[in-house]
Design an enzyme around this catalytic site. Structure first.
Site, PDB file in Angstrom:
ATOM      1  N   GLU B  48       0.820  -1.219   0.000  1.00 35.51           N
ATOM      2  CA  GLU B  48       0.000   0.000   0.000  1.00 35.51           C
ATOM      3  C   GLU B  48       0.851   1.265   0.000  1.00 35.51           C
ATOM      4  O   GLU B  48       0.445   2.292  -0.530  1.00 35.51           O
ATOM      5  CB  GLU B  48      -0.948   0.015   1.198  1.00 35.51           C
ATOM      6  CG  GLU B  48      -2.105  -0.973   1.073  1.00 35.51           C
ATOM      7  CD  GLU B  48      -1.755  -2.369   1.553  1.00 35.51           C
ATOM      8  OE1 GLU B  48      -0.579  -2.618   1.906  1.00 35.51           O
ATOM      9  OE2 GLU B  48      -2.672  -3.229   1.569  1.00 35.51           O
ATOM     10  N   LYS B 160     -17.458  -1.085   5.024  1.00 39.11           N
ATOM     11  CA  LYS B 160     -17.909  -2.108   4.084  1.00 39.11           C
ATOM     12  C   LYS B 160     -19.416  -2.021   3.821  1.00 39.11           C
ATOM     13  O   LYS B 160     -19.862  -2.094   2.679  1.00 39.11           O
ATOM     14  CB  LYS B 160     -17.553  -3.500   4.614  1.00 39.11           C
ATOM     15  CG  LYS B 160     -18.096  -4.607   3.730  1.00 39.11           C
ATOM     16  CD  LYS B 160     -17.352  -5.906   3.892  1.00 39.11           C
ATOM     17  CE  LYS B 160     -18.014  -6.955   3.009  1.00 39.11           C
ATOM     18  NZ  LYS B 160     -17.103  -7.969   2.520  1.00 39.11           N
ATOM     19  N   MET B 479      24.277   8.471   3.184  1.00 40.98           N
ATOM     20  CA  MET B 479      24.105   9.740   3.891  1.00 40.98           C
ATOM     21  C   MET B 479      24.413   9.567   5.376  1.00 40.98           C
ATOM     22  O   MET B 479      24.967  10.453   6.021  1.00 40.98           O
ATOM     23  CB  MET B 479      22.686  10.263   3.678  1.00 40.98           C
ATOM     24  CG  MET B 479      22.474  11.670   4.176  1.00 40.98           C
ATOM     25  SD  MET B 479      23.672  12.810   3.469  1.00 40.98           S
ATOM     26  CE  MET B 479      22.719  13.548   2.168  1.00 40.98           C
TER      27      MET B 479
HETATM   28  C1  TPP Z   1      12.086   5.481   5.698  1.00 36.57           C
HETATM   29  C2  TPP Z   1      13.357   6.115   6.133  1.00 36.57           C
HETATM   30  N1  TPP Z   1      14.117   5.542   7.076  1.00 36.57           N
HETATM   31  C3  TPP Z   1      15.280   6.129   7.469  1.00 36.57           C
HETATM   32  C4  TPP Z   1      15.678   7.318   6.940  1.00 36.57           C
HETATM   33  C5  TPP Z   1      16.967   7.968   7.416  1.00 36.57           C
HETATM   34  N2  TPP Z   1      17.939   8.038   6.306  1.00 36.57           N
HETATM   35  C6  TPP Z   1      18.112   9.167   5.570  1.00 36.57           C
HETATM   36  S1  TPP Z   1      19.204   8.965   4.319  1.00 36.57           S
HETATM   37  C7  TPP Z   1      19.489   7.357   4.746  1.00 36.57           C
HETATM   38  C8  TPP Z   1      20.436   6.522   3.952  1.00 36.57           C
HETATM   39  C9  TPP Z   1      20.017   6.352   2.553  1.00 36.57           C
HETATM   40  O1  TPP Z   1      20.780   5.336   1.967  1.00 36.57           O
HETATM   41  P1  TPP Z   1      20.687   4.992   0.437  1.00 36.57           P
HETATM   42  O2  TPP Z   1      19.285   4.878  -0.007  1.00 36.57           O
HETATM   43  O3  TPP Z   1      21.566   3.826   0.180  1.00 36.57           O
HETATM   44  O4  TPP Z   1      21.250   6.304  -0.259  1.00 36.57           O
HETATM   45  P2  TPP Z   1      22.709   6.946  -0.236  1.00 36.57           P
HETATM   46  O5  TPP Z   1      22.729   7.944   0.857  1.00 36.57           O
HETATM   47  O6  TPP Z   1      23.675   5.825  -0.025  1.00 36.57           O
HETATM   48  O7  TPP Z   1      22.820   7.575  -1.574  1.00 36.57           O
HETATM   49  C10 TPP Z   1      18.724   7.013   5.877  1.00 36.57           C
HETATM   50  C11 TPP Z   1      18.782   5.684   6.527  1.00 36.57           C
HETATM   51  C12 TPP Z   1      14.827   7.907   5.966  1.00 36.57           C
HETATM   52  N3  TPP Z   1      15.114   9.071   5.393  1.00 36.57           N
HETATM   53  N4  TPP Z   1      13.695   7.285   5.559  1.00 36.57           N
END
Ligand code: TPP
Lengths: 171, 569
Positions: B48, B160, B479
């Site tokens: 969803e 429903k 990040m």
């Molecule tokens: C649903 C969710 N959980 C946790 C976070 C916290 N968070 C922000 S950026 C990130 C890492 C993102 O990793 P990736 O998708 O591999 O991208 P990259 O930074 O490596 O390009 C996290 C865990 C978030 N933004 N959204």
């Protein structure tokens, strides 16, 4: 600073929750909130007492206005308005104290609404200052129980007549 | 007519042609009616959250209201992240949720959730339909609320028994909401004052946010900026509102914005804000934000104005209309005043160019044989000529996409800006491709984010959507590792993880999987990806040590950026 906000809202289920939720979700404080139907059964009137600096009050007013079910919002604090609250006090009234309690009832134009051998229940309406004074005096006699309704407020003059024209959109 | 049929008829009347959803016990009547309903396409998603993000992607790309349909209880709670995302980014969306029978509500019935209560804080408004007679009115109001004023999500909870009940179909010709009346026209006195402030300034800056895009006011922004030659900076959500190739463009601003933009916003004397929220990712420390400027802020939503930063000249109204009003006033202005203004701001333009020269957006070319993520995105931009609809996920790749994919058109950069929802990208790209079947849609994602809604890849395969997913694969929550490198002594707590074989995974879903590991193969890899007609997942193995620069540390002043050469890195 304390502010008294007056709001007209749709008389529908969930509206109180929406208003209370807005305050809770944004971390604003509600000191008291009263709500009841108006002459128009589809509209309710809310009086909300809250506190905060100008910036917070401005946001509260705007955020309230933004709720779809809120018809009109005004901060009546600085305007010419009447505020009232109702209090029920159960005071100890044995022996001499009984006469003293009745004297106070007389002075403040309160009303005795229930009597028992050792206590009186008293109803008082008034603004904040009056109620504070009365409660102080009765404290000396011994208050057993107290309940307050919270404030209701109404602006003087014609200003409370809300514009209630429906919003229309062409089909 | 049965409630379920009334519902579908209402959708058609609202001009809906597609909805994204997943069925359940309480929505079976609706699904049964959908079975032979003509003119309405239902896309079955695998989760969803995916349905709601698809509806968002569809809405963001097309400007129309996105529609999702989910079941009660777990279906509704799964949808909440998407709904909250739409709320934060002002996406016009109506999410229909199934609910248990009205007489069971409140009894902890099987698959009951207090959907109204749960979604109250993350919707513009929500409804529970208690009587089938209210169905058309509520659907009509829901769509009206979702798309007017500041757009946003509306949830309609359908028990429903309401979808099974019978009623006559009566379509309300008008919407009557006495507490809801968005302001369209700007206050003319304020409009004049704003124009006066702009024409009297020496260092003006136009700061454009997502509101300009959702109001379809891009043309007005371009016309106004170019008429006066005012430098334009955009937020992440405002990308494309003014073309990156346009003469007044200086770039995106904020935590990872361009150096010159962050310097300009700190030093300008007149900040003309068009539909931004003054988000903390842009303002940094608010007490040090743009202190020398008179601030003009146009927004349809009065709560946005002076919420984070005090505004001297607020204008509540629909952005396109307000700028038009400013333009009308401009037409009455003495041309000499305009010429004098243009002359006066020349040194300001030079100053901005100087800043750009001092610290241009840059990255070092690879020396270790690994692909630089910035390089990958820059190549994608070159090869696609900046013409693709780009959806991103959340993380470093999102910021690099903002920096290196130079967007030229509104509704061409779809990202989760407000909530920052990992898992947004892929379903949003799918929704966008449904909205724009002839456009090239690319999802730039990260290995963390992509795993959050990877199940929707099969939807692209099923519907033969030519979506391209470019995975910036750094083997980590990049990040998070960047922050750990900067602020936590490289202690990589819970940010590195095992990866699936992405090429095989793509294969398993019936898409094409491709991989690039070397910089010299990057361009060929992208060309190959674009050549394949169906959905492709291009796994780009990138240098995991790369950081996003510039960076404003959270809560710092915007003009105090960590730059590539600074010792912290
Ligand atoms: C649903 C969710 N959980 C946790 C976070 C916290 N968070 C922000 S950026 C990130 C890492 C993102 O990793 P990736 O998708 O591999 O991208 P990259 O930074 O490596 O390009 C996290 C865990 C978030 N933004 N959204």
């Amino acid at each position: 600073m304390k502010h008294t906000i007056s709001a007209l809202v749709e008389n529908e289920f969930g509206v109180l929750a929406r208003v209370a939720n807005m305050f809770a979700a944004r971390g604003y404080n509600i000191e008291c909130l009263t709500v009841a139907e108006t002459l128009d059964p589809t509209v309710s009137h809310m009086t909300i007492v809250t506190s905060g600096d100008d910036k917070i009050i401005e946001q509260i007013l705007k955020q309230l206005n933004k709720l779809i079910n809120v018809i009109k919002v005004s901060d009546v604090t600085e305007t010419d308005h009447v505020e009232r609250e109702l209090v029920l006090i159960k005071v100890a009234a044995e022996g001499d104290r009984r006469a003293e309690a009745l004297r106070l009832v007389e002075i403040f134009r309160a009303k005795v609404v229930d009597v028992s051998p050792d206590s009186l229940m008293i109803e008082i309406t008034g603004d904040e200052n009056k109620l504070r004074a009365v409660i102080e005096l009765f404290k000396n006699l011994g208050i057993r129980e107290i309940v307050r309704t919270g404030k209701v407020a109404m602006q003087r003059s014609q200003k409370t007549k809300a514009a209630r024209k429906p919003v229309e959109e062409a089909a | 007519m049965k409630g379920a049929d009334i519902f579908l008829e209402c959708l058609k009347r609202e001009g809906v042609d597609i909805l994204f959803g997943l069925p359940g016990g309480v929505t079976l009547d609706i699904y049964d009616s959908l079975y032979d309903c003509e003119g309405l396409r239902h896309i079955l998603t695998r989760h969803e959250q995916g349905a709601v993000h698809m509806a968002e992607g569809y809405a963001k790309a097309s400007g129309k209201v996105g529609v999702a349909l989910v079941t009660s209880g777990p279906g509704a709670t799964n949808a909440v992240t998407g709904i909250a995302d739409a709320y934060m980014d002002s996406v016009p969306l109506v999410c229909f949720t199934g609910q248990v029978n009205t007489y069971m509500i409140g009894n902890d019935a099987f698959q009951e959730a207090d959907t109204l209560g749960i979604t109250r804080s993350c919707t513009k408004h929500n409804y529970l339909i208690k009587n089938v007679k209210d169905f058309p009115r509520i659907v009509r109001e829901a769509f009206y609320i979702a798309r007017t004023g500041r757009p946003g999500p509306v949830v309609v909870d359908i028990p429903k028994d309401v979808s099974r009940a019978d009623a006559e179909f009566v379509w309300p010709e008008t919407v009557g909401l006495r507490g809801y009346k968005p302001t369209i026209e700007g206050h003319i006195g304020q409009v004049r004052q704003a124009l006066k402030a702009i024409l009297g300034s020496s260092r003006p800056l136009l700061y454009v946010g997502g509101g300009a895009i959702s109001a379809d006011a891009s043309d007005a922004v371009i016309r106004f900026a170019e008429k006066l030659n005012i430098p334009v900076t955009v937020t992440l959500m405002g990308l494309g509102a003014y073309p990156a190739s346009g003469p007044c463009y200086v770039g995106p601003l904020g935590m990872h914005g361009y150096y010159n933009c962050n310097m300009a916003i700190s030093d300008c004397d007149c900040l003309f804000a068009i539909g931004p929220r003054f988000d903390d990712r842009v303002t940094g420390k608010t007490d040090e934000f743009s202190l020398k400027s008179v601030k003009i802020h146009i927004d349809v939503d009065p709560t946005s104005i002076s919420k984070n930063v005090p505004t001297q000249i607020p204008i509540v109204g629909q952005i396109g209309r307000v700028i038009e009003q400013m333009y009308e006033e401009l037409a009455k202005t003495d041309p000499k005043v305009i010429e004098a203004f243009k002359k006066r701001i020349k040194p300001w333009w030079n100053q901005i160019a100087q800043w750009e020269k001092q610290n241009p957006l840059c990255f070092k070319a690879s020396t270790n044989g690994k692909v630089k993520p910035q390089f990958a995105i820059q190549k994608l931009w070159e090869v696609t000529k900046g013409d693709a609809v780009v959806a991103t996920d959340v993380g470093q790749h999102q910021m690099w996409a903002m920096q290196y994919y130079r967007v030229n058109h509104p509704r061409h950069f779809l990202t989760s800006g407000g909530l920052g929802t990992m898992g947004f990208g892929l379903p949003a790209a799918i929704g966008a491709q449904f909205a724009k079947p002839d456009k090239l849609v690319v999802c730039i994602s990260g290995d963390g984010s992509l795993q959050m809604n990877i199940q929707e890849l099969v939807v692209a395969v099923e519907h033969k959507l030519p979506i391209k997913v470019m995975l910036i694969n750094n083997g980590a929550h990049g990040m998070v590792t960047q922050w750990q490198r900067f602020f936590y002594k490289r202690r990589y707590s819970a940010s590195q993880f095992m990866q699936p074989d992405w090429v095989k995974l793509a294969d398993a879903y019936g898409a094409r999987g491709l991989r690039v590991e070397k910089p010299e193969d990057m361009e060929a890899g992208i060309r190959e990806m674009l050549k394949v007609s169906g959905p492709v997942l291009l796994d780009v193995k990138v240098d995991p040590e790369e950081d996003v620069f510039p960076m404003v540390p959270a809560g710092g002043a915007v003009n105090k950026m960590i730059l590539p050469e600074s010792p912290l890195s």
